[in-house]
Design a protein around this motif. Structure first.
Motif, short mmCIF file in Angstrom:
data_model
loop_
_atom_site.label_atom_id
_atom_site.label_comp_id
_atom_site.label_asym_id
_atom_site.label_seq_id
_atom_site.Cartn_x
_atom_site.Cartn_y
_atom_site.Cartn_z
N PHE A 26 -44.90 -27.04 -2.56
CA PHE A 26 -43.79 -26.74 -1.36
C PHE A 26 -44.43 -28.57 -0.29
O PHE A 26 -45.29 -28.60 0.09
CB PHE A 26 -44.79 -26.05 -0.35
CG PHE A 26 -44.55 -25.77 0.65
CD1 PHE A 26 -43.20 -25.27 1.15
CD2 PHE A 26 -45.02 -25.87 1.21
CE1 PHE A 26 -43.28 -24.92 2.55
CE2 PHE A 26 -45.02 -25.76 3.34
CZ PHE A 26 -43.98 -24.92 3.31
N THR A 89 -45.91 -27.79 -10.09
CA THR A 89 -47.19 -28.48 -9.85
C THR A 89 -47.00 -27.39 -8.35
O THR A 89 -46.25 -27.10 -7.41
CB THR A 89 -46.40 -29.46 -8.92
OG1 THR A 89 -46.28 -29.77 -10.09
CG2 THR A 89 -47.71 -30.19 -8.42
N SER A 90 -48.13 -27.02 -8.19
CA SER A 90 -48.47 -26.43 -6.57
C SER A 90 -48.10 -25.20 -6.42
O SER A 90 -48.13 -23.88 -7.51
CB SER A 90 -48.25 -26.75 -5.41
OG SER A 90 -49.42 -26.43 -4.25
N MET A 91 -46.84 -24.70 -5.58
CA MET A 91 -46.23 -23.34 -5.35
C MET A 91 -45.07 -23.25 -7.10
O MET A 91 -45.40 -22.13 -7.39
CB MET A 91 -45.08 -24.11 -4.13
CG MET A 91 -44.44 -22.34 -3.97
SD MET A 91 -43.58 -23.19 -2.01
CE MET A 91 -41.90 -24.21 -2.99
N MET A 147 -48.73 -33.22 7.08
CA MET A 147 -49.27 -32.94 5.36
C MET A 147 -49.10 -34.11 5.08
O MET A 147 -49.86 -33.97 3.37
CB MET A 147 -47.54 -32.11 4.39
CG MET A 147 -48.09 -30.50 5.12
SD MET A 147 -47.14 -29.18 4.83
CE MET A 147 -48.12 -29.74 3.43
N LEU A 151 -51.69 -34.42 0.99
CA LEU A 151 -51.09 -33.89 -0.16
C LEU A 151 -51.69 -35.36 -1.14
O LEU A 151 -51.09 -34.95 -2.62
CB LEU A 151 -49.71 -33.88 -0.05
CG LEU A 151 -47.95 -32.47 0.64
CD1 LEU A 151 -47.09 -32.86 0.85
CD2 LEU A 151 -48.70 -31.46 -0.32
N ILE A 212 -56.09 -29.71 -1.96
CA ILE A 212 -55.38 -28.29 -1.44
C ILE A 212 -55.59 -27.34 -2.84
O ILE A 212 -56.85 -26.39 -2.32
CB ILE A 212 -54.70 -28.30 -1.14
CG1 ILE A 212 -53.96 -29.47 0.20
CG2 ILE A 212 -53.22 -27.32 -1.20
CD1 ILE A 212 -52.08 -29.57 -0.08
N HIS A 238 -52.61 -34.24 -5.22
CA HIS A 238 -52.14 -32.90 -5.18
C HIS A 238 -50.97 -33.13 -5.33
O HIS A 238 -50.06 -31.96 -5.82
CB HIS A 238 -52.26 -31.84 -3.20
CG HIS A 238 -51.78 -30.34 -3.63
ND1 HIS A 238 -52.33 -29.77 -3.98
CD2 HIS A 238 -50.69 -29.81 -3.06
CE1 HIS A 238 -51.61 -28.66 -3.92
NE2 HIS A 238 -50.59 -28.70 -4.05
#
Ligand code: MLT
Length: 259
Positions: A26, A89-91, A147, A151, A212, A238
């Motif tokens: 995200f 990745t992440s979300m 962001m 990021l 993050i 991130h």
């Protein structure tokens, strides 16, 4: 690279072999994996969807990460893929956990990049709601300004091409899709207690400079997964697949080769 639509979802695909679905973070889109899609990963059939409201996929009604997991499973059905390595990745990692909750019998392995298993604290939930309302009122341009520096790691933050690619993805996301994702992430359950049951090979990757979901979150996740391997990637923040594509490719190739 092949591009097509399945059930309203834009999909990029590359290569043949073990199906590896990679879900984006995200508020970016499938172009997060563009360097990997360009070069391919030997032995892997990469399948990369744009989630609804991101990239080239139109917004759809989304109330929880389970809706994104359904979209991922529908893409696999449309591709004729029954079992696959699910990664994100992440979300995209949070969504990988949702795919596991829905259809563990279809998941042959996990790739968890720059992500965490825990849920949001109350303060983070409230912050996401504020951001969702602001996105609905103003669009996504402010989010890109806020962001991009968070990021990317210090090394890639100053690389204009990478910073610009991230900015473009964020500003091209639809406000409706972005707000839905914020609310879906806020409502996600804690996956920590599920980790012990994920008895499939798992590759856990984290950028050494990820602010993050920092390396300690990856260490905790890897420790709780029964069959995991942890890799910390120097020079990445991130968005490791975009910031360190050669290293990510090498790690994925090794992982795919172990099946
Ligand atoms: C992401 O990269 O997907 C997000 O930063 C994850 C989050 O906000 O929890």
């Amino acid at each position: 690279m092949r591009e097509h639509e399945i059930d309203g979802i834009h999909v990029r695909e590359q290569g043949s072999g073990l199906p590896v679905v990679l879900v984006h973070a995200f508020p970016v889109d499938g172009r997060l994996y563009e360097p990997l899609l360009r070069s391919g990963v030997p032995g892997a059939r990469l399948v990369v969807p744009d989630l609804p409201g991101f990239g080239s996929s139109a917004s759809a009604h989304v109330t929880s990460l389970d809706d994104y997991a359904d979209a991922v499973l529908r893409v696999c059905d449309g591709e004729g893929i029954d079992r696959f390595v699910c990664g994100g990745t992440s979300m995209g990692g949070y969504i990988t956990f949702a795919v596991w909750r829905h259809a563990p019998e279809r998941v042959d392995g996990l790739v968890l990049m720059d992500t965490r298993a825990g849920a949001d604290a109350d303060e983070a939930r409230a912050g996401r709601e504020q951001t969702a309302q602001r996105v609905e009122a103003e669009g996504t341009a402010f989010l890109a300004e806020e962001m991009v520096p968070k990021l990317l790691g210090p090394r890639t933050r100053t690389e204009p091409e990478i910073a610009e690619a991230v900015r473009t993805m964020i500003t091209e996301a639809t406000p409706a899709g972005t707000a839905s994702a914020l609310r879906a992430m806020a409502a996600r359950p804690d996956a920590t207690d599920d980790l012990g049951s994920m008895n499939v090979p798992a590759l856990v990757v984290v950028g050494a400079d990820d602010e993050i979901t920092p390396p300690p979150a990856a260490h905790a996740m890897a420790d709780a997964l029964p069959r995991s391997r942890l890799e910390v990637v120097d020079g990445a923040g991130h968005l490791t697949p975009l910031e360190a594509p050669d290293e990510t490719r090498r790690l994925l190739e090794g992982f795919v080769g172990s099946f």
